[in-house]
Write a protein that holds these residues in place. Sequence first.
Motif, PDB file in Angstrom:
ATOM      1  N   SER A 173      -8.741   3.738  -4.735  1.00 56.96           N
ATOM      2  CA  SER A 173      -9.623   4.498  -5.635  1.00 56.96           C
ATOM      3  C   SER A 173      -9.530   5.983  -5.362  1.00 56.96           C
ATOM      4  O   SER A 173      -9.667   6.799  -6.286  1.00 56.96           O
ATOM      5  N   ASN A 223      -8.665  -1.103  -1.065  1.00 54.69           N
ATOM      6  CA  ASN A 223      -9.234  -0.782  -2.379  1.00 54.69           C
ATOM      7  C   ASN A 223      -9.877   0.606  -2.376  1.00 54.69           C
ATOM      8  O   ASN A 223      -9.758   1.358  -3.356  1.00 54.69           O
ATOM      9  N   THR A 252       0.803  -1.222   0.000  1.00 57.10           N
ATOM     10  CA  THR A 252       0.000   0.000   0.000  1.00 57.10           C
ATOM     11  C   THR A 252       0.838   1.275   0.000  1.00 57.10           C
ATOM     12  O   THR A 252       0.353   2.339  -0.383  1.00 57.10           O
ATOM     13  N   ARG A 261      -9.100  -5.826   2.537  1.00 56.65           N
ATOM     14  CA  ARG A 261      -9.145  -5.705   1.077  1.00 56.65           C
ATOM     15  C   ARG A 261     -10.073  -4.555   0.681  1.00 56.65           C
ATOM     16  O   ARG A 261      -9.750  -3.737  -0.192  1.00 56.65           O
TER      17      ARG A 261
END
Length: 474
Positions: free
Chosen positions: A470, A466, A392, A462
């Motif tokens: 975005s 995510n 990340t 997750r």
Amino acid sequence: MKLQTTQKDHPLLYRQVYDHIVARIQRGELVAHDKLPSIRMLAGELQVHRLTVFRAYQLLKEEGKAYVKEKSGYYVAPMHEITGLPTYEKSSAAARTYRNEMSDIQRVPSVYQFSQALIDPNLLPNLYLSQYVKEVFDRYPKMIGTYSDLQGDAELRDFLGDYMTGRLKVSISADELIITSGAQQAIDLLARLYIRPLDAVMVERPTYSAALDIFRAQGARFLPVDISPGGYDLVQVEEMMKRHKPRFFYMNPTFHNPTGYSVPAGQRKELVALAEKYQCLLVEDDTFRDIYFGEPPSLPLFTYDTEGWVIYLSSFSKYVAPGLRICAVVGRSSVIQPLLTLKSLADNGSPLVNQKLFLHYFGSERMQNHLEKLRIALQIRRDLMIESLRDTGWQWTVPEGGLNLWVKLPDQLSVDMLWQRATAEAVSFVPGAVFDPKREMRSWFRLSYSFVNEEQIRTGMRLLTNLAGSMDNR
């Protein structure tokens, strides 16, 4: 804590300054004919307008608590006794607002609950505990019909006295213990005992958010002390103790909440020495000591205290049986006796049933076996959460114990926006500003790996990463 200050100060602010000076007189910090701080000096220390201090000093003068020497300043008036704080139609106490930001966050409905620093109930030995319930009721058939001793059940305090003697490596008697309904009640009682409006309190930055809310409710001014993987800046600590004479330093030095950091052993000895030198109480909240993943942690600060400057809080609610709400407060008689009076006003003693259940379960061999298994299960969940963050670009320090992971987002991402989007997808965490006495740590947040199972960690993390991804691509 920066108070609201403008040319036209809050109408009750000068009364808070007044209460602050009266409390210092009551505690003997200021005695008859002592000179009060200059208006300029006190206004700078409290971060209020000089007119606010002037109005407070004028009220002290009008009520006979201070007098003026021309071209010299204000002095404490000679009085046989000052009892109580003033009463007025709209007191500063009545004007306080009460808030618990952590509770507000944890009440938001979620499936992936990374905001709860509690143990997953499925990891607790519920079947074993239920067996102890019957045994305890058979042994004490009348216990539900009576109160506990105010200080705590005598049998439990005897047991914990021996247990704490082993843990702290110093002799602890049953008389040096109070049983409270969790560590949070202990913190609240200590705040009520020691803090008056505008009193200075040292706190870690970041720190346990409920403690901040409790101290705010008492009108405290915060003196933030940065905590890092290497502990504290002791030069900063000494300067604050010397300059501000804080009422106490609230600390969580072992597997710290929220960061997971632990203060090195050498610093612990030095902190106790500073506390003795500047007569500053240390409130040591040691909630997570037994949740370690490698070697046991360093000895508590209380171990090095010979003069009674450390108050030790040992809560067992996190990992034994949260529903029982058991915490042991360890201190010398100068602390224990006034706390007993406040405890009597709060609830007249913690529930006896809870204490007897805890006594017979915590002292069992099953409990010790449970602890070993619990550490392994939590370490697996910690590692699983960290693995989900590998790609990340986020920052964290791997905690060697405790229940939490303290995470920093890249500068281009907003924790507040991520929280809004995450909660909409039933994922919760705690924004870092909640833990910050300055409310400025807006790139950080706390993830708790203890309340969710392994599958929930995989799926919830997750979703969270995510969502952040975005945001990064916009």
